[in-house]
Write a protein that holds these residues in place. Structure first.
Motif, PDB file in Angstrom:
ATOM      1  N   THR A  49       1.259   3.333   2.849  1.00  0.00           N
ATOM      2  CA  THR A  49       1.278   3.787   4.232  1.00  0.00           C
ATOM      3  C   THR A  49       2.291   2.989   5.058  1.00  0.00           C
ATOM      4  O   THR A  49       2.355   1.754   4.929  1.00  0.00           O
TER       5      THR A  49
ATOM      6  N   THR B 176       4.905   0.783   6.816  1.00  0.00           N
ATOM      7  CA  THR B 176       5.814  -0.235   6.264  1.00  0.00           C
ATOM      8  C   THR B 176       5.256  -0.930   5.022  1.00  0.00           C
ATOM      9  O   THR B 176       5.954  -1.727   4.395  1.00  0.00           O
ATOM     10  N   GLY B 177       3.995  -0.628   4.666  1.00  0.00           N
ATOM     11  CA  GLY B 177       3.447  -1.166   3.410  1.00  0.00           C
ATOM     12  C   GLY B 177       3.755  -0.263   2.227  1.00  0.00           C
ATOM     13  O   GLY B 177       3.456  -0.601   1.082  1.00  0.00           O
TER      14      GLY B 177
ATOM     15  N   ASN C 137       0.842  -1.190   0.000  1.00  0.00           N
ATOM     16  CA  ASN C 137       0.000   0.000   0.000  1.00  0.00           C
ATOM     17  C   ASN C 137       0.887   1.253   0.000  1.00  0.00           C
ATOM     18  O   ASN C 137       2.039   1.175  -0.451  1.00  0.00           O
TER      19      ASN C 137
END
Ligand SMILES: *[C@@H]1O[C@H](CO)[C@@H](O)[C@H](O)[C@H]1NC(C)=O
Ligand SMILES: *[C@@H]1O[C@H](CO)[C@@H](O)[C@H](O)[C@H]1NC(C)=O
Ligand SMILES: *[C@@H]1O[C@H](CO)[C@@H](O)[C@H](O)[C@H]1NC(C)=O
Ligand SMILES: *[C@@H]1O[C@H](CO)[C@@H](O)[C@H](O)[C@H]1NC(C)=O
Ligand SMILES: *[C@@H]1O[C@H](CO)[C@@H](O)[C@H](O)[C@H]1NC(C)=O
Ligand SMILES: [Zn+2]
Length: 275
Positions: free
Chosen positions: A42, A44-45, A40
Motif C-alpha cells: 500500500t 509508499t510501503g 507492504n
C-alpha cells in the motif's frame, strides 16, 4: 454437461465443509508473537517504492532484469521431466502458522532435490490474488513453497488455486486454515491442524510445471531463484477464499518485465527523465 450419479456421490463425499453460509469456520487461538515485515502493498510501503524503503538492500527490486512474478506463457519453458524433482514433506501433527504482515506462512519439515541440489523447506505461504499469471490470467490465490540450501540457493514450488463451483476444498487446505483465526492479526502465530501433504505432491508430479529462473517477489528481490509453477490450478472453496482474503487482503507484487529485459521501474524512471 451430464453428470452420472456416481460423480455426485464422489463429489459429495469429497466435500469436507458443506454449509449454506460460511458459518464460524477458521477460528483459532493466538499462541504468541512474531516480528512483522517492514514493507507492504500500500502507498509508499508498496512494490513501486520497495527500492525507496532501502535502496542498498532492495536495489534489485528496481534494477534487476530477472524479477518475479511474471506472466507465464509459451515463452516460459516447462520442466522436461517431473521425476527429476523430488519433493518430500512428511505428515505433521501441526505446523507453526505465522502472520508476518506481508504473508501468512507455515513452518514445517520438508526437502526438495532438484538439479543436483538438496534443499530444505523454510516455509510455505499464500498470496491473494496470485502473483504469477498464466497466459495473462490471474488466480484468486497462489501458494509458495520456499526451499533453501545451506548456501542459500533458493527454489520455490508454486500452486495456483481456482474457485470450485461445488464448494470443494482439498482436505489439507481445510486443515491448513482451520486455525486461521489465531493468525488473523499481523504479528500473531498459531498452530495448524494435522497436515498430510501428498495431495500437493501428487498434483505437482502429474501436471506440467513451468520452470524459469527469477527472483523473490518480496524485498530484497534476490535473483537466481528457481521457480517451479504447477500449471493446473487446485480447487478452492469460496468460504475458505473469503476467510483467507480477509486476513491477507492484497499481497501480490505486479508482474515484472519479460526475463532479461530492463526493470520496469528503471525504464519508467528514464522515461520520466526524458532519456
Ligand atoms: C496478536 O496481535 C495483536 C495485534 O498486533 C497484539 O495486540 C497481540 O498482543 C498479539 N497476541 C499475541 C499473543 O502475541
Ligand atoms: C504501508 O507501509 C507504509 C510505509 O511504511 C505505511 O506508511 C503504511 O501505513 C502501511 N500501510 C499498511 C496498510 O500497512
Ligand atoms: C539498508 O540495508 C542495508 C543492507 O542490507 C543495511 O545495512 C542498512 O542498515 C539498511 N538501512 C536501513 C535504514 O534500514
Ligand atoms: C520436524 O521434525 C522434527 C524431528 O523429527 C520434529 O521434532 C518436529 O516436530 C517436526 N516439525 C513439524 C512441524 O512437524
Ligand atoms: C543430496 O542427497 C542425496 C541423498 O541423500 C545424496 O546422495 C547427495 O550426495 C546429496 N547431494 C548433495 C549435493 O549434497
Ligand atoms: Zn510468495
Amino acid at each position: 454437461m451430464i453428470f452420472s450419479p456416481k460423480f455426485f456421490a464422489l463429489a459429495a463425499s469429497a466435500i469436507t465443509s458443506v454449509s449454506a453460509s460460511c458459518g464460524h469456520i477458521y477460528t483459532g487461538e493466538v499462541l504468541g508473537s512474531v516480528e512483522v515485515a517492514g514493507f507492504n502493498y500500500t502507498e509508499t510501503g508498496g512494490p513501486l517504492n520497495w527500492y525507496g524503503l532501502n535502496s542498498t538492500a532492495n536495489n534489485l527490486c528496481a534494477k534487476g532484469k530477472h524479477q518475479s512474478p511474471i506472466v507465464l506463457d509459451k515463452r516460459t519453458g516447462f520442466l522436461e521431466d517431473n521425476s527429476k524433482l523430488v519433493m518430500k514433506v512428511p505428515k505433521t501433527d501441526g505446523g507453526r502458522m505465522e502472520n508476518i504482515g506481508d504473508v501468512i506462512q507455515v513452518k514445517t519439515n520438508g526437502t526438495l532435490s532438484f538439479e543436483g541440489l538438496n534443499y530444505t523447506l523454510s516455509q510455505f505461504h499464500f498470496h491473494t490474488p496470485s502473483e504469477h499469471r498464466i497466459e495473462e490470467e490471474y488466480s484468486p490465490m497462489e501458494m509458495h513453497w520456499v526451499y533453501q540450501t545451506p548456501n542459500k540457493d533458493t527454489a520455490v514450488v508454486a500452486f495456483m488455486f481456482e474457485l470450485n463451483p461445488y464448494g470443494y476444498n482439498p482436505e489439507v487446505v481445510d486443515n491448513i486454515f482451520h486455525n486461521l483465526g489465531g493468525a488473523s492479526e499481523p504479528g500473531n502465530y498459531t498452530k495448524t491442524e494435522e497436515l498430510e501433504f501428498d495431495y500437493f505432491i501428487d498434483h505437482l508430479m502429474h501436471n506440467p510445471i513451468y520452470y524459469y529462473t527469477g527472483s523473490l517477489t518480496t524485498p530484497p528481490c534476490t535473483e537466481g531463484i528457481k521457480w517451479l509453477v504447477s500449471q493446473i490450478p487446485l480447487p478452492l472453496n469460496v468460504c475458505t477464499y473469503n476467510a483467507v482474503k480477509r486476513v491477507l487482503k492484497y499481497n501480490a507484487r505486479y508482474t515484472q518485465n519479460a526475463l532479461g529485459e530492463e526493470n520496469l521501474l528503471s525504464l519508467a524512471a528514464s522515461e520520466l527523465n526524458g532519456h
